[in-house]
Design a protein around this motif. Structure first.
Motif, PDB file in Angstrom:
ATOM      1  N   GLU A  82      53.273  49.432  48.930  1.00  8.24           N
ATOM      2  CA  GLU A  82      53.810  50.074  50.142  1.00  8.24           C
ATOM      3  C   GLU A  82      52.947  49.780  51.378  1.00  8.24           C
ATOM      4  OE1 GLU A  82      53.704  54.316  50.070  1.00  8.24           O
ATOM      5  OE2 GLU A  82      51.693  54.412  49.232  1.00  8.24           O
ATOM      6  N   TRP A  83      51.708  49.365  51.155  1.00 10.34           N
ATOM      7  CA  TRP A  83      50.810  49.072  52.272  1.00 10.34           C
ATOM      8  C   TRP A  83      50.742  47.579  52.600  1.00 10.34           C
ATOM      9  CZ3 TRP A  83      48.812  52.635  55.473  1.00 10.34           C
ATOM     10  CH2 TRP A  83      48.725  53.964  55.033  1.00 10.34           C
ATOM     11  N   ALA A  84      51.500  46.744  51.878  1.00 10.20           N
ATOM     12  CA  ALA A  84      51.329  45.284  51.995  1.00 10.20           C
ATOM     13  C   ALA A  84      51.506  44.788  53.431  1.00 10.20           C
ATOM     14  CB  ALA A  84      52.293  44.562  51.055  1.00 10.20           C
ATOM     15  N   ALA A  85      52.559  45.257  54.129  1.00  9.25           N
ATOM     16  CA  ALA A  85      52.822  44.746  55.480  1.00  9.25           C
ATOM     17  C   ALA A  85      51.729  45.192  56.452  1.00  9.25           C
ATOM     18  CB  ALA A  85      54.191  45.212  55.959  1.00  9.25           C
ATOM     19  N   ALA A 111      48.489  59.093  57.693  1.00  6.04           N
ATOM     20  CA  ALA A 111      47.906  58.748  56.399  1.00  6.04           C
ATOM     21  C   ALA A 111      48.911  58.069  55.473  1.00  6.04           C
ATOM     22  CB  ALA A 111      47.347  60.004  55.728  1.00  6.04           C
ATOM     23  N   ASP A 112      50.203  58.156  55.795  1.00  7.38           N
ATOM     24  CA  ASP A 112      51.214  57.510  54.941  1.00  7.38           C
ATOM     25  C   ASP A 112      51.596  56.154  55.536  1.00  7.38           C
ATOM     26  OD1 ASP A 112      52.573  59.142  57.089  1.00  7.38           O
ATOM     27  OD2 ASP A 112      54.283  57.994  56.317  1.00  7.38           O
ATOM     28  N   ALA A 113      52.070  55.246  54.687  1.00  8.65           N
ATOM     29  CA  ALA A 113      52.295  53.854  55.109  1.00  8.65           C
ATOM     30  C   ALA A 113      53.352  53.741  56.204  1.00  8.65           C
ATOM     31  CB  ALA A 113      52.680  52.995  53.903  1.00  8.65           C
ATOM     32  N   VAL A 114      54.420  54.527  56.113  1.00  9.00           N
ATOM     33  CA  VAL A 114      55.497  54.435  57.105  1.00  9.00           C
ATOM     34  C   VAL A 114      55.010  54.921  58.469  1.00  9.00           C
ATOM     35  CG1 VAL A 114      57.769  55.357  57.749  1.00  9.00           C
ATOM     36  CG2 VAL A 114      57.351  54.589  55.405  1.00  9.00           C
ATOM     37  N   GLY A 115      54.341  56.062  58.462  1.00  8.64           N
ATOM     38  CA  GLY A 115      53.800  56.606  59.707  1.00  8.64           C
ATOM     39  C   GLY A 115      52.721  55.703  60.297  1.00  8.64           C
ATOM     40  N   GLY A 136      63.078  53.772  74.280  1.00  9.59           N
ATOM     41  CA  GLY A 136      62.127  54.675  73.628  1.00  9.59           C
ATOM     42  C   GLY A 136      61.178  53.928  72.713  1.00  9.59           C
ATOM     43  N   GLN A 137      60.485  54.705  71.892  1.00  8.59           N
ATOM     44  CA  GLN A 137      59.488  54.111  70.998  1.00  8.59           C
ATOM     45  C   GLN A 137      60.172  53.492  69.779  1.00  8.59           C
ATOM     46  OE1 GLN A 137      56.303  56.885  69.940  1.00  8.59           O
ATOM     47  NE2 GLN A 137      55.934  55.618  68.133  1.00  8.59           N
ATOM     48  N   CYS A 138      59.711  52.316  69.375  1.00 12.63           N
ATOM     49  CA  CYS A 138      60.270  51.673  68.178  1.00 12.63           C
ATOM     50  C   CYS A 138      59.816  52.467  66.960  1.00 12.63           C
ATOM     51  CB  CYS A 138      59.756  50.243  68.047  1.00 12.63           C
ATOM     52  SG  CYS A 138      60.037  49.243  69.521  1.00 12.63           S
ATOM     53  N   ASN A 139      60.748  52.837  66.083  1.00 14.47           N
ATOM     54  CA  ASN A 139      60.275  53.731  65.014  1.00 14.47           C
ATOM     55  C   ASN A 139      59.684  53.038  63.788  1.00 14.47           C
ATOM     56  OD1 ASN A 139      62.692  53.095  63.725  1.00 14.47           O
ATOM     57  ND2 ASN A 139      63.713  54.877  64.629  1.00 14.47           N
ATOM     58  N   VAL A 140      60.066  51.803  63.505  1.00 14.56           N
ATOM     59  CA  VAL A 140      59.424  51.118  62.361  1.00 14.56           C
ATOM     60  C   VAL A 140      58.012  50.665  62.762  1.00 14.56           C
ATOM     61  CG1 VAL A 140      59.497  49.108  60.822  1.00 14.56           C
ATOM     62  CG2 VAL A 140      61.597  50.394  61.307  1.00 14.56           C
ATOM     63  N   GLY A 141      57.896  50.003  63.899  1.00 15.11           N
ATOM     64  CA  GLY A 141      56.579  49.736  64.473  1.00 15.11           C
ATOM     65  C   GLY A 141      55.919  48.431  64.097  1.00 15.11           C
ATOM     66  N   ILE A 142      56.352  47.767  63.040  1.00 19.10           N
ATOM     67  CA  ILE A 142      55.864  46.409  62.763  1.00 19.10           C
ATOM     68  C   ILE A 142      57.078  45.499  62.557  1.00 19.10           C
ATOM     69  CG2 ILE A 142      53.587  47.019  61.836  1.00 19.10           C
ATOM     70  CD1 ILE A 142      54.720  46.688  59.062  1.00 19.10           C
ATOM     71  N   GLU A 143      56.846  44.197  62.703  1.00 18.81           N
ATOM     72  CA  GLU A 143      57.945  43.243  62.736  1.00 18.81           C
ATOM     73  C   GLU A 143      58.694  43.170  61.395  1.00 18.81           C
ATOM     74  OE1 GLU A 143      54.807  42.727  63.238  1.00 18.81           O
ATOM     75  OE2 GLU A 143      54.520  42.198  65.340  1.00 18.81           O
ATOM     76  N   SER A 144      59.925  42.629  61.510  1.00 17.17           N
ATOM     77  CA  SER A 144      60.809  42.549  60.339  1.00 17.17           C
ATOM     78  C   SER A 144      60.218  41.708  59.206  1.00 17.17           C
ATOM     79  CB  SER A 144      62.142  41.933  60.767  1.00 17.17           C
ATOM     80  OG  SER A 144      61.944  40.626  61.285  1.00 17.17           O
ATOM     81  N   THR A 145      60.687  41.994  58.003  1.00 13.63           N
ATOM     82  CA  THR A 145      60.411  41.157  56.839  1.00 13.63           C
ATOM     83  C   THR A 145      61.208  39.864  56.998  1.00 13.63           C
ATOM     84  OG1 THR A 145      60.299  43.173  55.478  1.00 13.63           O
ATOM     85  CG2 THR A 145      60.562  41.073  54.311  1.00 13.63           C
ATOM     86  N   VAL A 146      60.536  38.712  56.883  1.00 17.40           N
ATOM     87  CA  VAL A 146      61.252  37.430  56.984  1.00 17.40           C
ATOM     88  C   VAL A 146      61.364  36.813  55.588  1.00 17.40           C
ATOM     89  CG1 VAL A 146      61.303  35.120  58.028  1.00 17.40           C
ATOM     90  CG2 VAL A 146      60.363  37.055  59.331  1.00 17.40           C
ATOM     91  N   GLU A 201      52.621  53.715  64.072  1.00 18.49           N
ATOM     92  CA  GLU A 201      51.605  54.044  65.073  1.00 18.49           C
ATOM     93  C   GLU A 201      50.589  52.923  65.313  1.00 18.49           C
ATOM     94  OE1 GLU A 201      51.632  58.697  63.535  1.00 18.49           O
ATOM     95  OE2 GLU A 201      49.703  57.709  63.835  1.00 18.49           O
ATOM     96  N   LEU A 202      50.581  51.920  64.431  1.00 15.65           N
ATOM     97  CA  LEU A 202      49.497  50.941  64.426  1.00 15.65           C
ATOM     98  C   LEU A 202      49.302  50.207  65.755  1.00 15.65           C
ATOM     99  CD1 LEU A 202      47.285  49.267  63.089  1.00 15.65           C
ATOM    100  CD2 LEU A 202      49.072  47.763  62.163  1.00 15.65           C
TER     101      LEU A 202
END
Ligand code: TXA
Ligand code: MG
Length: 317
Positions: free
Chosen positions: A301-304, A264-268, A163-173, A272-273
């Motif tokens: 919250e928008w840094a990543a 409009a929120d950072a998590v969403g 299915g679709q990945c729910n976090v959507g961007i790569e892990s924090t290293v 979707e990005l």
């Protein structure tokens, strides 16, 4: 493909695309030098860019590192399974090709039930872990659906569809090899660590045993880049003078723009990005359309997301 088949292919020295909570990965038995080499070839990835080893739990993570500091205990207790990757001195059992011949290894426990199941079965059969970069060609946008992986590699790679990945961007290293943790790649997990080494005087003294802290060899400026010109703009930009695609968190329309709406929120937004960047690529194919992206606010919250947007917009040529 079925989970049991994915396990068999991996055991037999093949590559499989696996789902994680962040993005899809291109997995290979981390102990098998030959098949790991195949990852670099398929992605067109420079051999100098090391891979993350994925494991099922802390016990398995300890087997791929030479030293496990208490700082790691606290972090992983809070964030594993989850989108956190830690960098520690590597165990000798990890082949050099995985770590780009460096002295450290990156390791994480992904939070996806299917991939955790695969990892447990592999560990039970003696596998150290899975070397698994994002399942995209080097420098392109990471995939967050099985279809995205197909768009990258066609039928060359079997895919376990989770299915679709729910976090959507790569892990924090996070690098834990220095005196204080520092973030090599921002992600959805924000931890209390300095964003980069405090000072250049961290280089090892000649003859000393202290290793230089790992830098993030994969953090080229141009990364996560879609195949069309991208321009970052302020929220209060004027209407463009010719047609553009506009990635926007707002609902009202602006003249001369084809809006691609995003949460409009950072998590969403993060989740979707990459699908939005791929949609923009498709819409622009065969045209000279640009993608304009309204830059989200400069807040923690928008840094990543802001990091990925800056990379998507940068051009080396
Ligand atoms: O969310 C993720 O981390 C995804 C999923 C599939 O788990 N994987 C991923 O892998 O993003 P990749 O290869 O696309 O990015 C790994 C990043 C690169 O920037 C790489 O340079 C860095 O981690 N890295 C890997 N090993 C490292 C090490 N020993 N020291 C410093 N950075 C390392
Ligand atoms: Mg990647």
């Amino acid at each position: 493909m079925k989970l049991e088949v994915a396990v068999d292919v991996l055991m037999g020295g093949g590559l499989v695309a696996l789902p994680t909570e962040t993005v899809y990965g291109l997995a290979a038995d981390a102990g098998n030098e030959q098949v790991v080499r195949g990852i670099f070839e398929l992605k067109g990835r420079p051999a100098s860019n090391p891979l993350i080893v994925h494991v099922a739990d802390v016990e398995a993570a300890r087997r791929v590192v030479a030293d496990w500091p208490t700082s790691a205990d606290e972090l992983v207790a809070r964030h594993w399974p989850g989108p956190l990757t830690i960098v520690l001195p590597k165990a000798s059992s990890v082949p050099d090709i995985v770590t780009a011949a460096g002295p450290t290894v990156a390791v994480r426990v992904p939070d996806h039930p299917m991939t955790l199941d695969v990892l447990r079965r592999l560990h039970a059969r003696g596998v150290l872990g899975l070397a698994m970069p994002s399942a995209n060609r080097s420098e392109h946008v990471s995939p967050t659906t099985a279809q995205h992986v197909r768009d990258e590699f066609g039928d060359a790679i079997p895919i376990l569809d989770g299915g679709q990945c729910n976090v959507g961007i790569e892990s924090t290293v996070v690098d834990l090899t220095g005196r204080a943790p520092h973030v090599l790649r921002p992600g959805s997990i924000t931890i209390n660590a300095s964003p980069r080494p405090p000072h250049p005087r961290r280089a090892a003294r000649p003859g000393s045993d202290r290793q230089e802290p790992a830098r993030s060899p994969g953090q080229h400026r141009r990364h996560y880049a879609p195949n069309l010109p991208v321009r970052l703009i302020d929220d209060d930009h004027p209407a463009p003078s010719r047609p553009v695609l506009l990635l926007t968190r707002r609902t009202h329309s602006i003249q001369n723009t084809t809006p691609l709406r995003i949460a409009a929120d950072a998590v969403g937004y993060a989740s979707e990005l990459y699908a939005a960047l791929r949609r923009a690529e498709k819409l622009a194919r065969g045209t000279d359309l640009e993608l304009w992206i309204e830059m989200p606010p400069d807040e923690p919250e928008w840094a990543a997301v802001r990091d990925r947007l800056r990379r998507a917009a940068s051009r080396l040529d």
